[in-house]
Design a protein around this motif. Structure first.
Motif, PDB file in Angstrom:
ATOM      1  N   PRO A   1      -5.478  24.763 -12.006  1.00 38.92           N
ATOM      2  CA  PRO A   1      -4.354  23.972 -12.514  1.00 38.92           C
ATOM      3  C   PRO A   1      -2.971  24.511 -12.132  1.00 38.92           C
ATOM      4  N   ARG A   2      -2.909  25.636 -11.435  1.00 38.31           N
ATOM      5  CA  ARG A   2      -1.614  26.235 -11.103  1.00 38.31           C
ATOM      6  C   ARG A   2      -0.679  25.251 -10.388  1.00 38.31           C
ATOM      7  N   ASP A   3      -1.195  24.405  -9.515  1.00 37.34           N
ATOM      8  CA  ASP A   3      -0.366  23.495  -8.723  1.00 37.34           C
ATOM      9  C   ASP A   3      -0.081  22.145  -9.400  1.00 37.34           C
ATOM     10  N   LEU A   4      -0.419  21.986 -10.682  1.00 35.64           N
ATOM     11  CA  LEU A   4      -0.147  20.706 -11.356  1.00 35.64           C
ATOM     12  C   LEU A   4       1.319  20.282 -11.270  1.00 35.64           C
ATOM     13  N   PRO A   5       2.285  21.205 -11.364  1.00 32.84           N
ATOM     14  CA  PRO A   5       3.681  20.768 -11.194  1.00 32.84           C
ATOM     15  C   PRO A   5       3.939  20.115  -9.828  1.00 32.84           C
ATOM     16  N   LYS A   6       3.213  20.549  -8.805  1.00 32.07           N
ATOM     17  CA  LYS A   6       3.353  19.911  -7.484  1.00 32.07           C
ATOM     18  C   LYS A   6       2.876  18.464  -7.542  1.00 32.07           C
ATOM     19  N   VAL A   7       1.767  18.228  -8.262  1.00 32.61           N
ATOM     20  CA  VAL A   7       1.238  16.864  -8.389  1.00 32.61           C
ATOM     21  C   VAL A   7       2.281  15.970  -9.055  1.00 32.61           C
ATOM     22  N   THR A   8       2.890  16.460 -10.111  1.00 29.13           N
ATOM     23  CA  THR A   8       3.919  15.694 -10.821  1.00 29.13           C
ATOM     24  C   THR A   8       5.094  15.398  -9.900  1.00 29.13           C
ATOM     25  N   GLY A   9       5.532  16.393  -9.146  1.00 29.45           N
ATOM     26  CA  GLY A   9       6.649  16.191  -8.219  1.00 29.45           C
ATOM     27  C   GLY A   9       6.330  15.196  -7.121  1.00 29.45           C
ATOM     28  N   ILE A  10       5.129  15.272  -6.574  1.00 25.46           N
ATOM     29  CA  ILE A  10       4.713  14.324  -5.532  1.00 25.46           C
ATOM     30  C   ILE A  10       4.648  12.919  -6.117  1.00 25.46           C
ATOM     31  N   ALA A  11       4.120  12.792  -7.340  1.00 26.48           N
ATOM     32  CA  ALA A  11       4.051  11.478  -7.988  1.00 26.48           C
ATOM     33  C   ALA A  11       5.446  10.881  -8.135  1.00 26.48           C
ATOM     34  N   GLU A  12       6.379  11.669  -8.650  1.00 25.79           N
ATOM     35  CA  GLU A  12       7.750  11.169  -8.832  1.00 25.79           C
ATOM     36  C   GLU A  12       8.361  10.749  -7.499  1.00 25.79           C
ATOM     37  N   ALA A  13       8.121  11.537  -6.458  1.00 23.09           N
ATOM     38  CA  ALA A  13       8.690  11.229  -5.142  1.00 23.09           C
ATOM     39  C   ALA A  13       8.085   9.978  -4.524  1.00 23.09           C
ATOM     40  N   THR A  14       6.877   9.615  -4.933  1.00 21.68           N
ATOM     41  CA  THR A  14       6.213   8.451  -4.350  1.00 21.68           C
ATOM     42  C   THR A  14       6.165   7.252  -5.299  1.00 21.68           C
TER      43      THR A  14
ATOM     44  N   ALA B   1       0.828  -1.218   0.000  1.00 19.77           N
ATOM     45  CA  ALA B   1       0.000   0.000   0.000  1.00 19.77           C
ATOM     46  C   ALA B   1       0.858   1.263   0.000  1.00 19.77           C
ATOM     47  N   HIS B   2       1.160   1.766  -1.206  1.00 19.25           N
ATOM     48  CA  HIS B   2       1.966   2.979  -1.336  1.00 19.25           C
ATOM     49  C   HIS B   2       1.162   4.206  -1.760  1.00 19.25           C
ATOM     50  N   THR B   3       0.075   4.023  -2.451  1.00 23.77           N
ATOM     51  CA  THR B   3      -0.634   5.148  -3.036  1.00 23.77           C
ATOM     52  C   THR B   3      -1.172   6.114  -1.996  1.00 23.77           C
ATOM     53  N   GLY B   4      -1.461   5.623  -0.806  1.00 22.95           N
ATOM     54  CA  GLY B   4      -1.970   6.494   0.249  1.00 22.95           C
ATOM     55  C   GLY B   4      -1.048   7.664   0.538  1.00 22.95           C
ATOM     56  N   ILE B   5       0.246   7.439   0.465  1.00 19.56           N
ATOM     57  CA  ILE B   5       1.222   8.509   0.704  1.00 19.56           C
ATOM     58  C   ILE B   5       1.046   9.604  -0.345  1.00 19.56           C
ATOM     59  N   PHE B   6       0.885   9.228  -1.602  1.00 15.78           N
ATOM     60  CA  PHE B   6       0.664  10.186  -2.689  1.00 15.78           C
ATOM     61  C   PHE B   6      -0.573  11.044  -2.405  1.00 15.78           C
ATOM     62  N   PHE B   7      -1.704  10.403  -2.111  1.00 14.27           N
ATOM     63  CA  PHE B   7      -2.940  11.149  -1.918  1.00 14.27           C
ATOM     64  C   PHE B   7      -2.888  12.031  -0.675  1.00 14.27           C
ATOM     65  N   LYS B   8      -2.247  11.589   0.399  1.00 14.11           N
ATOM     66  CA  LYS B   8      -2.106  12.430   1.595  1.00 14.11           C
ATOM     67  C   LYS B   8      -1.295  13.680   1.287  1.00 14.11           C
ATOM     68  N   ARG B   9      -0.199  13.526   0.564  1.00 12.59           N
ATOM     69  CA  ARG B   9       0.621  14.688   0.207  1.00 12.59           C
ATOM     70  C   ARG B   9      -0.122  15.628  -0.734  1.00 12.59           C
ATOM     71  N   VAL B  10      -0.814  15.088  -1.728  1.00 10.25           N
ATOM     72  CA  VAL B  10      -1.569  15.941  -2.645  1.00 10.25           C
ATOM     73  C   VAL B  10      -2.626  16.730  -1.865  1.00 10.25           C
ATOM     74  N   SER B  11      -3.333  16.060  -0.974  1.00  7.63           N
ATOM     75  CA  SER B  11      -4.360  16.731  -0.182  1.00  7.63           C
ATOM     76  C   SER B  11      -3.767  17.860   0.658  1.00  7.63           C
ATOM     77  N   ARG B  12      -2.587  17.643   1.188  1.00  8.11           N
ATOM     78  CA  ARG B  12      -1.922  18.620   2.050  1.00  8.11           C
ATOM     79  C   ARG B  12      -1.271  19.757   1.263  1.00  8.11           C
ATOM     80  N   GLU B  13      -0.687  19.465   0.092  1.00  7.51           N
ATOM     81  CA  GLU B  13       0.173  20.422  -0.601  1.00  7.51           C
ATOM     82  C   GLU B  13      -0.434  21.087  -1.831  1.00  7.51           C
ATOM     83  N   VAL B  14      -1.439  20.493  -2.438  1.00 12.45           N
ATOM     84  CA  VAL B  14      -2.008  21.030  -3.678  1.00 12.45           C
ATOM     85  C   VAL B  14      -3.297  21.767  -3.327  1.00 12.45           C
ATOM     86  N   LYS B  15      -3.290  23.076  -3.559  1.00  4.99           N
ATOM     87  CA  LYS B  15      -4.434  23.910  -3.164  1.00  4.99           C
ATOM     88  C   LYS B  15      -5.112  24.617  -4.318  1.00  4.99           C
ATOM     89  N   ASP B  16      -4.418  24.815  -5.435  1.00 10.20           N
ATOM     90  CA  ASP B  16      -4.975  25.604  -6.525  1.00 10.20           C
ATOM     91  C   ASP B  16      -4.640  24.948  -7.862  1.00 10.20           C
TER      92      ASP B  16
END
Length: 108
Positions: A87-100, A70-85
């Motif tokens: 499409p402006r924050d799409l690069p954050k989603v990509t970075g979180i995906a790569e990190a997880t 079970a690894h995907t939970g880490i991705f979704f927790k970080r996205v929920s915490r760090e991505v607020k806006d």
């Protein structure tokens, strides 16, 4: 944030993933196969295999997603915490995906 992942971008990761559709219909792409699964169906996507899915019924579908391990939970927790806006924050989603350990197979 609500609704951002209603249609996951096709992606890969090293762990196995499975889906059990409880309500509605969901269209899947696993490897080069595309198909629609309905309530009661179980879909398996082995690790490292490109896959994605999106709703196929007029009403919202509900899907239980299983990861092993079970690894995907880490991705979704970080996205929920760090991505607020979007499409402006799409690069954050990509970075979180790569990190997880999630690799999108086409740009988001």
């Amino acid at each position: 944030m609500k609704g951002i992942f209603q249609q996951p971008v096709p992606h890969t990761h090293d762990w196995n993933e499975a889906y059990f559709i409880t309500v509605g219909e969901v269209h899947f792409s696993v490897r080069q196969q595309s198909f629609t699964a309905s309530a009661g169906d179980f879909v398996y996507a082995p690790g490292s295999v490109p896959h994605g899915f999106w709703g196929a019924s007029e009403q919202p579908a509900r899907v239980l997603i299983f990861d092993a391990p079970a690894h995907t939970g880490i991705f979704f927790k970080r996205v929920s915490r760090e991505v607020k806006d979007l499409p402006r924050d799409l690069p954050k989603v990509t970075g979180i995906a790569e990190a997880t350990g999630i690799r999108f197979t086409k740009p988001i």
